[in-house]
Design an enzyme around this catalytic site. Structure first.
Site, PDB file in Angstrom:
ATOM      1  N   LEU A 131       0.845  -1.197   0.000  1.00  0.00           N
ATOM      2  CA  LEU A 131       0.000   0.000   0.000  1.00  0.00           C
ATOM      3  C   LEU A 131       0.876   1.241   0.000  1.00  0.00           C
ATOM      4  O   LEU A 131       1.975   1.226   0.536  1.00  0.00           O
ATOM      5  CB  LEU A 131      -0.904  -0.016   1.232  1.00  0.00           C
ATOM      6  CG  LEU A 131      -1.901  -1.181   1.299  1.00  0.00           C
ATOM      7  CD1 LEU A 131      -2.681  -1.129   2.601  1.00  0.00           C
ATOM      8  CD2 LEU A 131      -2.853  -1.165   0.123  1.00  0.00           C
ATOM      9  N   CYS A 132       0.356   2.301  -0.591  1.00  0.00           N
ATOM     10  CA  CYS A 132       1.098   3.558  -0.618  1.00  0.00           C
ATOM     11  C   CYS A 132       1.363   4.024   0.809  1.00  0.00           C
ATOM     12  O   CYS A 132       0.502   3.848   1.654  1.00  0.00           O
ATOM     13  CB  CYS A 132       0.305   4.620  -1.376  1.00  0.00           C
ATOM     14  SG  CYS A 132       0.542   4.445  -3.143  1.00  0.00           S
ATOM     15  N   PRO A 133       2.496   4.560   1.118  1.00  0.00           N
ATOM     16  CA  PRO A 133       3.535   4.975   0.165  1.00  0.00           C
ATOM     17  C   PRO A 133       4.617   3.926  -0.121  1.00  0.00           C
ATOM     18  O   PRO A 133       5.638   4.270  -0.709  1.00  0.00           O
ATOM     19  CB  PRO A 133       4.157   6.163   0.871  1.00  0.00           C
ATOM     20  CG  PRO A 133       4.101   5.791   2.321  1.00  0.00           C
ATOM     21  CD  PRO A 133       2.832   4.992   2.492  1.00  0.00           C
TER      22      PRO A 133
END
Ligand code: SF4
Lengths: 350, 76
Positions: free
Chosen positions: B14-16
């Site tokens: 998942l970001c970041p």
């Protein structure tokens, strides 16, 4: 002889204050680059990425967005492992929830400093968007010198938004930055920041002073406390803290809990953990995917299946077929009666 | 001039995290090299190009098929 251009590294959280601080210093002719730390608890993106209903919303990373608005580079550093010690053993204690804000600030300034003084980086000072009195615990007049001292940055730490309320720092005394052009903001009033944003032409910014991490969230903190209590030790892995952001958490017994997805996006996300957890899903009618965290004892899986059935479309039926998948991929099917809403005790909700 | 092609699998991150992995990988590459980043968080569609713009790299192509996003970057 032309003066050497000085370099500052700015802690960028993605909020308005750090955006203003970086811009104000950049406007004084300093070369500014941003740094942002990913602790695993940052609010950024995750829940948006997971939840279907949020997938259509804009999911930008605010720190990156701020860097682009200010016109500086941004370095994002993964500090997940090192940050554990801050969450687990904060020397200065917690805020209202499990947020160790003061230790966190000290840690981040210290990490920024370690990065800034590195041979290949060679920065001269550090800036933050801190404002005296803005946060009850970590941003007080007394905490400012503590952060400077304990991080090791000492007088190379400059807070442009409230610098005039503090003794001059090295960059000010050396004339690298002009103190007269810095600010004396203080307190929780956001109007001066908003006025400055307008003056600098920033019409859009992330919600002012919003909590930048999940640890300030009451529900999240109680889930984390529950995790520690159930395991009998204060510790966590990255996947643990990610999963605390997803689904409904229900603990019917001290030794196990269920993480039940609330919608399709979460279903999809949780399905990625089927090799690490026992998973349950109703198959005779549509229902959520659930992960079982803990080691089930006799009768627990059946109870778990009845709970999971309660959250599917078969909640009012007398019997629902639930698939139970073990970590090794072996599958069993259980016929269970969904629990009624009264049978799901409110004390089970984590 | 020899440019090299590299690949980074950031699926399920998942970001970041995909941005961090991209950043760390690009640090080891030379100007002109190409990096294909494969990920599944739609946030990467906004964040990776943004990161490239501020660091002077170029997004050559970006494609999404069955929830899988492929972004090709030319190192600046
Ligand atoms: S809110 Fe979270 S990220 Fe921000 S200072 Fe407190 S602990 Fe650190």
């Amino acid at each position: 002889m032309s003066q050497q251009q000085r370099k500052a590294v700015a802690l960028i959280s993605g909020g308005l204050d750090s955006m203003l601080a970086a811009r104000v210093i950049k406007d004084q002719g300093i070369h500014v680059e941003g740094i942002n730390f990913f602790t695993g608890f940052c609010v950024e993106g995750h829940t948006h990425a997971i939840r279907q209903k949020d997938r259509l919303k804009q999911k930008r990373n605010n720190a990156l967005w701020v860097a682009e608005q200010v016109g500086i580079k941004l370095h994002i550093i993964d500090v997940i492992e090192e940050y554990k010690d801050i969450v687990l053993n904060p020397v200065h204690g917690y805020g209202q929830n499990l947020n160790p804000c003061l230790d966190c600030k000290i840690f981040m300034v210290n990490k920024a400093q370690a990065w800034a003084w590195m041979e290949e980086n060679q920065f001269d000072f550090i800036i933050t968007g801190e404002v005296i009195g803005q946060r009850p615990k970590s941003q007080r007049k007394e905490t400012m010198p503590i952060i400077a001292r304990e991080s090791g940055a000492e007088e190379r730490l400059l807070r442009p938004l409230c610098a005039k309320n503090l003794p001059p720092t090295l960059p000010e005394r050396e004339g690298w930055v002009n103190r007269d052009d810095l600010f004396d903001f203080h307190g929780r009033n956001r109007k001066p920041q908003m006025a400055l944003a307008e003056k600098l032409g920033f019409s859009e910014y992330a919600q002012p002073a919003g909590g930048c991490c999940f640890l300030t969230d009451k529900t999240y903190s109680s889930k984390l406390a529950d995790l520690w209590q159930s395991r009998g030790e204060r510790n966590y892995e990255f996947d643990d803290i990610m999963l605390l952001k997803v689904g409904r958490h229900i603990r019917p017994k001290p030794h196990y809990k269920l993480i039940i997805s609330r919608e399709e996006g979460e279903n999809h996300y949780l399905s990625g953990y089927r090799k690490e957890f026992i998973s349950l899903e109703s198959i005779s009618c549509k229902g959520p995917l659930a992960l079982l965290d803990g080691v089930p004892r006799d009768g627990d899986i059946k109870q778990a299946a009845s709970i999971v059935a309660r959250y599917g479309q078969g909640r009012d039926l007398t019997e629902v077929l639930v698939e139970v998948r073990m970590k090794d991929g072996s599958v069993d099917e259980l016929r269970v009666k969904p629990l009624s809403s009264d049978e799901i005790l409110s004390s089970w909700y984590v | 001039m020899s440019e090299h092609h590299f690949e980074l699998d950031a699926r399920r991150m998942l970001c970041p995290m995909p941005v961090i992995k991209t950043q760390d990988r690009i640090k080891t590459l030379a100007p002109g090299d190409r990096l294909k980043v494969i990920c599944s968080d739609p946030g990467a569609l906004i964040d990776i190009p943004c990161w490239c713009r501020i660091h002077g790299h170029e997004v050559i192509s970006s494609d999404t098929t069955d929830r899988i996003i492929t972004i090709t970057i030319q190192v600046g």
